[in-house]
Design a protein around this motif. Sequence first.
Motif, short mmCIF file in Angstrom:
data_model
loop_
_atom_site.label_atom_id
_atom_site.label_comp_id
_atom_site.label_asym_id
_atom_site.label_seq_id
_atom_site.Cartn_x
_atom_site.Cartn_y
_atom_site.Cartn_z
N TYR A 83 34.40 46.71 48.68
CA TYR A 83 34.97 45.45 49.13
C TYR A 83 35.92 45.71 50.29
O TYR A 83 36.62 46.71 50.31
N TYR A 87 39.22 43.71 52.14
CA TYR A 87 40.19 42.62 52.04
C TYR A 87 41.15 42.71 53.23
O TYR A 87 41.28 43.75 53.86
N PHE A 140 39.80 38.08 50.52
CA PHE A 140 38.52 38.76 50.49
C PHE A 140 37.81 38.59 51.83
O PHE A 140 37.82 37.50 52.41
N HIS A 147 31.70 42.02 50.63
CA HIS A 147 31.33 42.86 49.50
C HIS A 147 29.98 43.50 49.76
O HIS A 147 29.02 42.81 50.08
N GLN A 207 26.42 41.94 50.07
CA GLN A 207 26.18 40.99 48.99
C GLN A 207 26.84 39.64 49.29
O GLN A 207 26.31 38.60 48.95
N ASP A 208 28.00 39.72 49.90
CA ASP A 208 28.75 38.49 50.16
C ASP A 208 29.67 38.76 51.34
O ASP A 208 30.51 39.65 51.26
N ASP A 237 28.91 50.27 39.83
CA ASP A 237 27.84 49.30 39.66
C ASP A 237 27.72 48.96 38.18
O ASP A 237 27.79 49.84 37.34
N GLY A 238 27.54 47.69 37.90
CA GLY A 238 27.38 47.27 36.52
C GLY A 238 28.70 46.94 35.87
O GLY A 238 28.74 46.25 34.88
N VAL A 239 29.76 47.48 36.39
CA VAL A 239 31.08 47.16 35.84
C VAL A 239 31.60 45.89 36.48
O VAL A 239 32.26 45.09 35.83
N TYR A 266 33.56 43.33 37.71
CA TYR A 266 34.92 42.83 37.85
C TYR A 266 35.96 43.70 37.19
O TYR A 266 37.14 43.57 37.43
N THR A 267 35.54 44.63 36.35
CA THR A 267 36.49 45.27 35.45
C THR A 267 37.64 45.93 36.18
O THR A 267 38.80 45.64 35.92
N GLU A 268 37.38 46.86 37.03
CA GLU A 268 38.47 47.56 37.69
C GLU A 268 38.02 47.96 39.08
O GLU A 268 37.05 48.71 39.23
N ALA A 269 38.70 47.48 40.07
CA ALA A 269 38.45 47.88 41.43
C ALA A 269 39.57 48.81 41.87
O ALA A 269 40.74 48.55 41.61
N PHE A 308 41.66 50.50 44.81
CA PHE A 308 42.01 50.17 46.19
C PHE A 308 42.51 51.39 46.96
O PHE A 308 43.16 52.27 46.39
N GLY A 309 42.23 51.38 48.24
CA GLY A 309 42.82 52.36 49.13
C GLY A 309 44.22 51.95 49.53
O GLY A 309 44.72 50.89 49.13
N TYR A 346 46.89 43.29 38.21
CA TYR A 346 47.06 44.37 39.17
C TYR A 346 48.53 44.45 39.57
O TYR A 346 49.26 43.45 39.55
N GLN A 355 43.53 44.84 31.34
CA GLN A 355 42.56 43.75 31.28
C GLN A 355 42.35 43.35 29.82
O GLN A 355 42.38 44.22 28.93
N ARG A 368 27.61 41.78 34.94
CA ARG A 368 26.92 42.08 36.19
C ARG A 368 26.59 40.78 36.93
O ARG A 368 26.21 39.81 36.32
#
Lengths: 115, 116
Positions: free
Chosen positions: A33, A35, A45, A48, A55-56, A97-99, A101-104, A106-107, B36, B49, B95
């Motif tokens: 992502y 931002y 945002f 993505h 994707q977006d 992938d597959g997770v 929204y759970t945890e992103a 960040f740099g 966060y 979470q 997903r």
Amino acid sequence: EAGVTQFPSHSVIEKGQTVTLRCDPISGHDNLYWYRRVMGKEIKFLLHFVKESKQDESGMPNNRFLAERTGGTYSTLKVQPAELEDSGVYFCASSQDGVGYTEAFFGQGTRLTVV
Amino acid sequence: LAKTTQPISMDSYEGQEVNITCSHNNIATNDYITWYQQFPSQGPRFIIQGYKTKVTNEVASLFIPADRKSSTLSLPRVSLSDTAVYYCLVGDRERPKSGGSYIPTFGRGTSLIVHP
């Protein structure tokens, strides 16, 4: 394990110039992502990637911004030509992938100043 | 995505417990609640979470009532280093389906200042 890294940490350019920001996500993370936080505003945002595919990109301000993710690894965000209102902190984040929204992760962000 | 509302700022003193409440009245069935933390000059960092009831980790606790229309982040015995902006996010953890995408979306957050 290295986290999300962004380069450069700071950039000061003149209006009309071109700047390219780079993001190296955590290895194996398909989601990437971008931002942006303009001073005094919320973190917004931009776009993505899932692997190399956009994707977006609904958050991209205009066609002066071009993001790429070659081979689904690192990503670049190019601003050409830069305008004064492009100043802000640009954050990159990645997640597995597959997770979703759970945890992103960040740099540290790239602080861009256009003068 | 469900809209969230948080206090703009809070002040506390070292050693106190801090509770930050987030309202999300239109939270959907599949939505999770994520918090966060962001220090100055750094990117946001995942804290915790949850979906319902209570979640606790080494950093914080998250309390979610039965109706899930709000949530409270609890920081026990804060120190000066807990001074940061705290963001409450609500969204679907599953997903993405074809054509969809799930994007962490940030509001203004709560600026917490811990005083000596």
